[in-house]
Design a protein around this motif. Structure first.
Motif, PDB file in Angstrom:
ATOM      1  N   CYS A   6      -4.984   3.394  -0.191  1.00 20.09           N
ATOM      2  CA  CYS A   6      -5.475   4.254  -1.399  1.00 20.09           C
ATOM      3  C   CYS A   6      -5.463   3.368  -2.225  1.00 20.09           C
ATOM      4  N   THR A   7      -5.819   3.987  -3.176  1.00 21.15           N
ATOM      5  CA  THR A   7      -5.470   2.640  -4.934  1.00 21.15           C
ATOM      6  C   THR A   7      -4.913   1.036  -4.856  1.00 21.15           C
ATOM      7  N   SER A   8      -3.628   1.299  -4.129  1.00 26.53           N
ATOM      8  CA  SER A   8      -3.200  -0.116  -4.137  1.00 26.53           C
ATOM      9  C   SER A   8      -3.483  -1.139  -2.434  1.00 26.53           C
ATOM     10  N   GLY A   9      -3.722  -0.099  -1.842  1.00 27.34           N
ATOM     11  CA  GLY A   9      -3.719  -1.143  -0.701  1.00 27.34           C
ATOM     12  C   GLY A   9      -5.572  -1.558   0.250  1.00 27.34           C
ATOM     13  N   HIS A  10      -5.763  -0.118  -0.575  1.00 23.32           N
ATOM     14  CA  HIS A  10      -7.316  -0.673  -0.603  1.00 23.32           C
ATOM     15  C   HIS A  10      -8.076  -1.674  -1.739  1.00 23.32           C
ATOM     16  N   GLY A  11      -7.474  -0.901  -2.930  1.00 24.69           N
ATOM     17  CA  GLY A  11      -8.220  -1.234  -4.272  1.00 24.69           C
ATOM     18  C   GLY A  11      -7.540  -2.647  -4.683  1.00 24.69           C
ATOM     19  N   VAL A  23      -5.355  13.861  -1.120  1.00 23.66           N
ATOM     20  CA  VAL A  23      -4.656  12.912  -1.254  1.00 23.66           C
ATOM     21  C   VAL A  23      -4.290  12.156  -0.112  1.00 23.66           C
ATOM     22  N   GLY A  24      -3.126  12.657   0.377  1.00 22.05           N
ATOM     23  CA  GLY A  24      -2.190  12.981   1.504  1.00 22.05           C
ATOM     24  C   GLY A  24      -3.538  12.347   3.051  1.00 22.05           C
ATOM     25  N   VAL A  25      -4.228  13.435   3.434  1.00 24.41           N
ATOM     26  CA  VAL A  25      -4.782  13.191   4.256  1.00 24.41           C
ATOM     27  C   VAL A  25      -5.789  11.936   4.174  1.00 24.41           C
ATOM     28  N   GLY A  26      -6.377  12.280   3.229  1.00 22.34           N
ATOM     29  CA  GLY A  26      -6.968  11.048   3.022  1.00 22.34           C
ATOM     30  C   GLY A  26      -6.810   9.650   3.043  1.00 22.34           C
ATOM     31  N   THR A  27      -5.862   9.364   2.701  1.00 21.86           N
ATOM     32  CA  THR A  27      -5.412   8.016   2.475  1.00 21.86           C
ATOM     33  C   THR A  27      -5.260   7.712   3.783  1.00 21.86           C
ATOM     34  N   ARG A  28      -4.353   8.611   4.505  1.00 22.42           N
ATOM     35  CA  ARG A  28      -3.918   8.051   6.258  1.00 22.42           C
ATOM     36  C   ARG A  28      -4.861   7.571   6.784  1.00 22.42           C
ATOM     37  N   TYR A  29      -6.594   8.964   7.052  1.00 23.65           N
ATOM     38  CA  TYR A  29      -7.995   8.607   7.871  1.00 23.65           C
ATOM     39  C   TYR A  29      -8.403   7.183   7.122  1.00 23.65           C
ATOM     40  N   GLY A  72       0.888  -1.341   0.017  1.00 26.41           N
ATOM     41  CA  GLY A  72       0.438   0.058  -0.074  1.00 26.41           C
ATOM     42  C   GLY A  72       1.106   1.141   0.218  1.00 26.41           C
ATOM     43  N   ILE A  73       1.044   2.546  -0.967  1.00 25.35           N
ATOM     44  CA  ILE A  73       1.601   3.078  -1.261  1.00 25.35           C
ATOM     45  C   ILE A  73       2.038   4.213  -0.287  1.00 25.35           C
ATOM     46  N   SER A 132     -12.306  -2.994   2.869  1.00 30.83           N
ATOM     47  CA  SER A 132     -11.590  -2.768   1.881  1.00 30.83           C
ATOM     48  C   SER A 132     -12.600  -2.172   0.786  1.00 30.83           C
ATOM     49  N   LEU A 133     -13.136  -2.987   0.686  1.00 26.41           N
ATOM     50  CA  LEU A 133     -14.481  -3.090  -0.832  1.00 26.41           C
ATOM     51  C   LEU A 133     -15.153  -1.381  -0.090  1.00 26.41           C
ATOM     52  N   VAL A 134     -15.702  -1.153   0.590  1.00 31.52           N
ATOM     53  CA  VAL A 134     -16.129  -0.261   1.358  1.00 31.52           C
ATOM     54  C   VAL A 134     -15.250   1.112   1.213  1.00 31.52           C
ATOM     55  N   ALA A 135     -13.992   1.345   1.411  1.00 31.34           N
ATOM     56  CA  ALA A 135     -12.585   2.517   0.590  1.00 31.34           C
ATOM     57  C   ALA A 135     -12.770   2.787  -0.225  1.00 31.34           C
TER      58      ALA A 135
END
Lengths: 142, 138
Positions: free
Chosen positions: A103-108, A93-99, A35-36, A119-122
């Motif tokens: 992101c696209t890699s870790g969840h998607g 993107v910085g704040v959102g992915t940390r909360y 997850g980047i 991860s599906l919900v995210a």
């Protein structure tokens, strides 16, 4: 309406396979999620396992150089966003992915491959927000 | 060895982003533009990536230690929280606005792109802001 001229099914599928293989390798060999945003966030937080994080990030950053050596010229890239848009987008993107812890890699990619409901919900949430944002940008405001 | 393995994984990941078209913000926005001339390519990136990773992740979840002898750090959280959804929405707005998410931004940084540098600096600032807010909460 589908933009058939822009559609690149084979290249996108092949690239996806490489991404999935890399994520699978990091999980099996290193026991980690590719997850980047999480890996980068740990660097910002000065986590103790920073060498592994820095190594993965360095690999991603070096990819264009290696592509140029192995394959040749990089595919064309176009950034339409203005400077203020880029700065605002980066911040979000910085704040959102940390909360969201990903992101696209870790969840998607990794999360969906692990069949994680979180991860599906995210993924559904950031995709929906992305669709709405581009709609507003290109159709509502234009 | 562990570090080299991570470097190699990152390299292949980055090459995949380039080959797939994810590293081109115009293509990402073309995928997100449902109401315009929609480019469905990126759906196939997900199909390829998830498809090939399904079985390896199943295997990884059963390992006691990783192949290189490290503890497995796979997420265990199952709860759907407001911060998961709110964070994802903020991320999605930024993703749509620039056509960039963290991985492709790093790839473009490697091409010495000035817009990517600005985006990555702002993204790191956002991550630092998150750290600051979390510390105040604690």
């Amino acid at each position: 309406m589908i933009a058939w001229d822009d559609f690149t099914p084979l290249a996108s599928l092949a690239g996806g396979l490489l991404i999935g293989l890399a994520a699978a390798w990091l999980a099996l060999a290193n026991g980690r999620i590719a997850g980047i945003s999480g890996l980068l966030g740990g660097l910002v937080d000065r986590a103790a396992d920073w060498p592994l994080r820095a190594a993965f990030v360095a690999g991603v950053v070096l990819a264009p150089l290696v592509y140029r050596l192995l394959v040749g010229d990089l595919p064309a890239v176009h950034v339409a966003a203005s400077w203020p848009q880029l700065a605002l987008a980066g911040l979000l993107v910085g704040v959102g992915t940390r909360y969201a812890s990903g992101c696209t890699s870790g969840h998607g990619v990794c999360g969906l491959a692990r069949l994680s409901p979180r991860s599906l919900v995210a993924t559904l949430s950031f995709m929906a927000a992305g669709f709405v944002t581009v709609y507003v940008l290109r159709h509502a405001l234009a | 060895m562990k570090t080299l393995s991570a470097l190699l994984a990152g390299l292949i990941f980055g090459l995949g982003l380039i080959v797939s078209g994810m590293a081109n913000p115009a293509k990402v926005q073309g995928f997100l533009d449902l109401a315009g001339a929609w480019d469905p390519s990126l759906a196939l990136v997900m199909v390829g990536a998830i498809g090939v990773a399904l079985l390896p992740f199943r295997l990884a979840q059963r390992l006691k230690t990783s192949w290189l002898g490290e503890p497995l750090q796979l997420p265990g959280m199952r709860e759907i929280t407001p911060r998961l959804v709110a964070g994802s929405v903020l991320f999605g707005i930024g993703w749509g606005l620039a056509g960039l998410c963290p991985g492709p931004a790093l790839v473009l940084l490697g091409t010495l792109s000035a817009p990517a540098l600005l985006f990555v600096l702002a993204m790191l600032a956002g991550m630092a802001l998150f750290r600051l807010l979390e510390r105040q909460r604690a």
